[in-house]
Write a protein that holds these residues in place. Structure first.
Motif, PDB file in Angstrom:
ATOM      1  N   ARG A  10       0.831  -1.198   0.000  1.00  0.00           N
ATOM      2  CA  ARG A  10       0.000   0.000   0.000  1.00  0.00           C
ATOM      3  C   ARG A  10       0.875   1.261   0.000  1.00  0.00           C
ATOM      4  NH1 ARG A  10      -5.263   1.225   1.630  1.00  0.00           N
ATOM      5  NH2 ARG A  10      -5.648   3.386   0.938  1.00  0.00           N
ATOM      6  N   LEU A  11       1.960   1.243   0.758  1.00  0.00           N
ATOM      7  CA  LEU A  11       2.871   2.384   0.754  1.00  0.00           C
ATOM      8  C   LEU A  11       3.416   2.639  -0.650  1.00  0.00           C
ATOM      9  CD1 LEU A  11       4.929   1.810   4.054  1.00  0.00           C
ATOM     10  CD2 LEU A  11       3.060   3.435   3.700  1.00  0.00           C
ATOM     11  N   ALA A  12       3.787   1.555  -1.335  1.00  0.00           N
ATOM     12  CA  ALA A  12       4.292   1.704  -2.694  1.00  0.00           C
ATOM     13  C   ALA A  12       3.211   2.255  -3.621  1.00  0.00           C
ATOM     14  CB  ALA A  12       4.806   0.366  -3.209  1.00  0.00           C
ATOM     15  N   ASP A  13       1.999   1.754  -3.480  1.00  0.00           N
ATOM     16  CA  ASP A  13       0.887   2.228  -4.320  1.00  0.00           C
ATOM     17  C   ASP A  13       0.609   3.708  -4.104  1.00  0.00           C
ATOM     18  OD1 ASP A  13       0.564  -0.287  -5.382  1.00  0.00           O
ATOM     19  OD2 ASP A  13      -1.074  -0.850  -4.025  1.00  0.00           O
ATOM     20  N   GLU A  14       0.746   4.162  -2.853  1.00  0.00           N
ATOM     21  CA  GLU A  14       0.424   5.546  -2.516  1.00  0.00           C
ATOM     22  C   GLU A  14       1.600   6.498  -2.717  1.00  0.00           C
ATOM     23  OE1 GLU A  14      -2.530   6.620  -1.664  1.00  0.00           O
ATOM     24  OE2 GLU A  14      -3.498   4.650  -1.593  1.00  0.00           O
ATOM     25  N   GLY A  15       2.741   5.960  -3.131  1.00  0.00           N
ATOM     26  CA  GLY A  15       3.910   6.812  -3.315  1.00  0.00           C
ATOM     27  C   GLY A  15       4.531   7.274  -2.021  1.00  0.00           C
ATOM     28  N   ILE A  16       4.336   6.500  -0.954  1.00  0.00           N
ATOM     29  CA  ILE A  16       4.905   6.828   0.356  1.00  0.00           C
ATOM     30  C   ILE A  16       6.209   6.053   0.513  1.00  0.00           C
ATOM     31  CG2 ILE A  16       4.553   6.762   2.851  1.00  0.00           C
ATOM     32  CD1 ILE A  16       1.505   6.750   2.237  1.00  0.00           C
ATOM     33  N   ALA A  17       7.310   6.751   0.692  1.00  0.00           N
ATOM     34  CA  ALA A  17       8.610   6.097   0.788  1.00  0.00           C
ATOM     35  C   ALA A  17       8.741   5.368   2.126  1.00  0.00           C
ATOM     36  CB  ALA A  17       9.728   7.115   0.652  1.00  0.00           C
ATOM     37  N   LEU A  18       9.321   4.176   2.092  1.00  0.00           N
ATOM     38  CA  LEU A  18       9.640   3.416   3.297  1.00  0.00           C
ATOM     39  C   LEU A  18      11.154   3.319   3.381  1.00  0.00           C
ATOM     40  CD1 LEU A  18       8.986   1.550   5.712  1.00  0.00           C
ATOM     41  CD2 LEU A  18       8.880  -0.346   4.070  1.00  0.00           C
ATOM     42  N   VAL A  19      11.724   3.856   4.455  1.00  0.00           N
ATOM     43  CA  VAL A  19      13.174   3.908   4.620  1.00  0.00           C
ATOM     44  C   VAL A  19      13.568   3.079   5.835  1.00  0.00           C
ATOM     45  CG1 VAL A  19      15.183   5.405   4.912  1.00  0.00           C
ATOM     46  CG2 VAL A  19      13.197   6.218   3.621  1.00  0.00           C
ATOM     47  N   LEU A  20      14.530   2.184   5.652  1.00  0.00           N
ATOM     48  CA  LEU A  20      15.028   1.345   6.737  1.00  0.00           C
ATOM     49  C   LEU A  20      16.444   1.771   7.098  1.00  0.00           C
ATOM     50  CD1 LEU A  20      13.830  -2.181   5.481  1.00  0.00           C
ATOM     51  CD2 LEU A  20      12.588  -0.509   6.879  1.00  0.00           C
ATOM     52  N   LEU A  21      16.648   2.116   8.375  1.00  0.00           N
ATOM     53  CA  LEU A  21      17.956   2.487   8.895  1.00  0.00           C
ATOM     54  C   LEU A  21      18.317   1.544  10.035  1.00  0.00           C
ATOM     55  CD1 LEU A  21      17.397   6.360   9.198  1.00  0.00           C
ATOM     56  CD2 LEU A  21      18.216   5.107   7.204  1.00  0.00           C
ATOM     57  N   ASP A  22      19.621   1.372  10.279  1.00  0.00           N
ATOM     58  CA  ASP A  22      19.998   0.541  11.420  1.00  0.00           C
ATOM     59  C   ASP A  22      19.938   1.377  12.703  1.00  0.00           C
ATOM     60  OD1 ASP A  22      22.316   2.063  11.583  1.00  0.00           O
ATOM     61  OD2 ASP A  22      23.641   0.476  10.863  1.00  0.00           O
ATOM     62  N   ASP A  23      20.352   0.780  13.815  1.00  0.00           N
ATOM     63  CA  ASP A  23      20.250   1.474  15.101  1.00  0.00           C
ATOM     64  C   ASP A  23      21.044   2.771  15.133  1.00  0.00           C
ATOM     65  OD1 ASP A  23      18.590  -0.424  16.184  1.00  0.00           O
ATOM     66  OD2 ASP A  23      20.209  -1.610  17.045  1.00  0.00           O
ATOM     67  N   ASN A  24      22.138   2.840  14.352  1.00  0.00           N
ATOM     68  CA  ASN A  24      22.969   4.039  14.317  1.00  0.00           C
ATOM     69  C   ASN A  24      22.457   5.080  13.336  1.00  0.00           C
ATOM     70  OD1 ASN A  24      24.923   3.027  16.168  1.00  0.00           O
ATOM     71  ND2 ASN A  24      25.796   1.792  14.527  1.00  0.00           N
ATOM     72  N   ALA A  74      17.967   0.417   3.401  1.00  0.00           N
ATOM     73  CA  ALA A  74      17.157   0.180   2.206  1.00  0.00           C
ATOM     74  C   ALA A  74      16.060   1.223   2.107  1.00  0.00           C
ATOM     75  CB  ALA A  74      16.545  -1.225   2.241  1.00  0.00           C
ATOM     76  N   ARG A  75      15.498   1.317   0.900  1.00  0.00           N
ATOM     77  CA  ARG A  75      14.406   2.250   0.651  1.00  0.00           C
ATOM     78  C   ARG A  75      13.445   1.579  -0.318  1.00  0.00           C
ATOM     79  NH1 ARG A  75      14.155   8.012   0.963  1.00  0.00           N
ATOM     80  NH2 ARG A  75      12.541   8.899  -0.371  1.00  0.00           N
ATOM     81  N   LEU A  76      12.175   1.574   0.034  1.00  0.00           N
ATOM     82  CA  LEU A  76      11.132   1.027  -0.827  1.00  0.00           C
ATOM     83  C   LEU A  76      10.265   2.171  -1.305  1.00  0.00           C
ATOM     84  CD1 LEU A  76       9.371  -1.397  -1.926  1.00  0.00           C
ATOM     85  CD2 LEU A  76       8.075  -1.184   0.202  1.00  0.00           C
ATOM     86  N   GLU A  77      10.062   2.240  -2.621  1.00  0.00           N
ATOM     87  CA  GLU A  77       9.183   3.274  -3.157  1.00  0.00           C
ATOM     88  C   GLU A  77       8.577   2.780  -4.454  1.00  0.00           C
ATOM     89  OE1 GLU A  77      11.610   6.699  -3.684  1.00  0.00           O
ATOM     90  OE2 GLU A  77      13.286   5.506  -4.370  1.00  0.00           O
ATOM     91  N   GLY A  78       7.513   3.426  -4.852  1.00  0.00           N
ATOM     92  CA  GLY A  78       6.823   3.033  -6.064  1.00  0.00           C
ATOM     93  C   GLY A  78       7.533   3.517  -7.313  1.00  0.00           C
ATOM     94  N   ALA A  79       6.793   3.543  -8.410  1.00  0.00           N
ATOM     95  CA  ALA A  79       7.366   3.938  -9.690  1.00  0.00           C
ATOM     96  C   ALA A  79       7.918   5.362  -9.614  1.00  0.00           C
ATOM     97  CB  ALA A  79       6.298   3.850 -10.784  1.00  0.00           C
TER      98      ALA A  79
END
Length: 353
Positions: free
Chosen positions: A58-72, A77-82
């Motif tokens: 759903r985040l990808a469909d809505e164009g909402i970026a998902l960003v994964l960072l470590d504890d520091n 990684a980053r997930l995003e749509g077209a």
């Protein structure tokens, strides 16, 4: 914690799931937060955070970026749509990167913005220093950065420019210890800049703040329609957001100022950090949350933008700067694949006072 359409998840073992048109945050199977998806532009997760597959889709469909960072705060990684944006602008961007004159001028502007803002940190520290000898050392450091600024116009290629930037960074971090209050230096003394992993508390704090500014800068560049992978100052490498690294340079001293505020006011102390076997240092869970809250509060503060000549929240400045960079590219003669970039006004970095 939400600011300017970004949701930061700092609590370890949180789980994010889709609930109709809402993002739901659970901790130990208890709902802690609900945020309507239409309020979001990005979700940033620190450390071990779980997500449901339906939410990611759903985040990808809505164009909402998902960003994964470590504890520091290090990017994972980053997930995003077209990819969206103006293809003509991206073509012009690629053409400008190939032009040595435009590339050097833009890279020089990025370095100048960083060094000028860093110099302000040292000058402010000198004004507030309690001991004359420490004020003198900070003033000397600021003078060294002023010398770098005078040398920048003479940098004839990127290697020379990067060398000047590196020497300025060494001088700056060498002086930064004297901006830390004496009673805090035992725990927040730096031996230069260390990364991957940070080797002391101040470096761990700086890396964490830099990562948040970096995410904002990358999002801003994508919103402006530019290619985040193709930079001017930073070399192009697979998987590296080189243009975001260019843009974030002028914001690093803002992160430094916030870090110094948190340390000097006692909002963070030595017990807020975890020292792991091997010497790596990171913020603990509660401290990460406190830093994110302080970062959000700082981003809400309004500043007078020198180019716009109007007040804007600090958190909006990366978006303004990304658009100024896009304007420089768009107004270049190379945008029409004709002419030279020699007389283009160019990119204007953000300068703090």
């Amino acid at each position: 914690m939400q600011l300017l359409n970004t949701l930061y998840i700092t609590t370890p073992e949180s789980y994010l799931r889709l609930d109709n048109d809402t993002l739901r945050v659970e901790v130990d199977r208890e709902t802690r937060l609900r945020v309507p998806l239409h309020h979001l532009q990005a979700v940033v997760c620190f450390g071990h955070v779980g997500l449901s597959a339906p939410l990611m889709h759903r985040l990808a469909d809505e164009g909402i970026a998902l960003v994964l960072l470590d504890d520091n705060g290090r990017f994972k990684a980053r997930l995003e749509g077209a990819t969206a944006g103006n293809v003509l602008l991206r073509q012009a961007h690629h053409a400008c990167v190939k032009d040595a004159i435009f590339t050097l001028a833009t890279a020089r502007a990025c370095v100048a913005g960083k060094v000028k803002n860093a110099r302000q940190v040292l000058m402010r520290g000198a004004r507030e220093a309690k001991l004359d000898e420490e004020a003198a050392m900070l003033t000397r450091g600021a003078d060294d950065l002023a010398a770098t600024l005078r040398a920048l116009p003479g940098a004839t290629d990127l290697d020379v420019l990067r060398g000047l930037e590196g020497e300025a960074a060494r001088q700056y971090f060498g002086a930064l210890n004297f901006v830390v209050k004496p009673e805090q230096r035992k725990w927040f003394q730096m031996d230069g800049r260390s990364r991957r992993p940070p080797r002391d508390r101040m470096n761990a704090l700086l890396s964490f703040l830099y990562a948040m500014w970096m995410n904002d800068c990358r999002s801003a560049i994508e919103a402006a329609g530019l290619d985040p992978q193709l930079g001017f100052l930073h070399a192009v490498r697979p998987g590296r957001a080189a243009l975001a690294l260019d843009l974030v340079e002028e914001f690093r001293p803002l992160a430094d100022r916030l870090a110094l505020t948190l340390v000097n006011r006692g909002q963070l102390d030595e017990d807020d950090f975890v020292v792991r076997e091997g010497g790596a240092v990171s913020l603990d869970g509660d401290a990460r949350k406190a830093v994110v809250v302080a970062f959000q509060e700082r981003k809400r503060e309004e500043i007078n933008h020198p180019v716009l000549a109007q007040a804007v929240p600090l958190g909006m400045v990366p978006l303004v700067q990304a658009r100024l960079m896009a304007r420089a590219v768009r107004e270049s003669p190379l945008a029409s694949q004709a002419g030279s970039c020699r007389d283009v006004p160019g990119y204007v970095p953000f300068l703090v006072k």
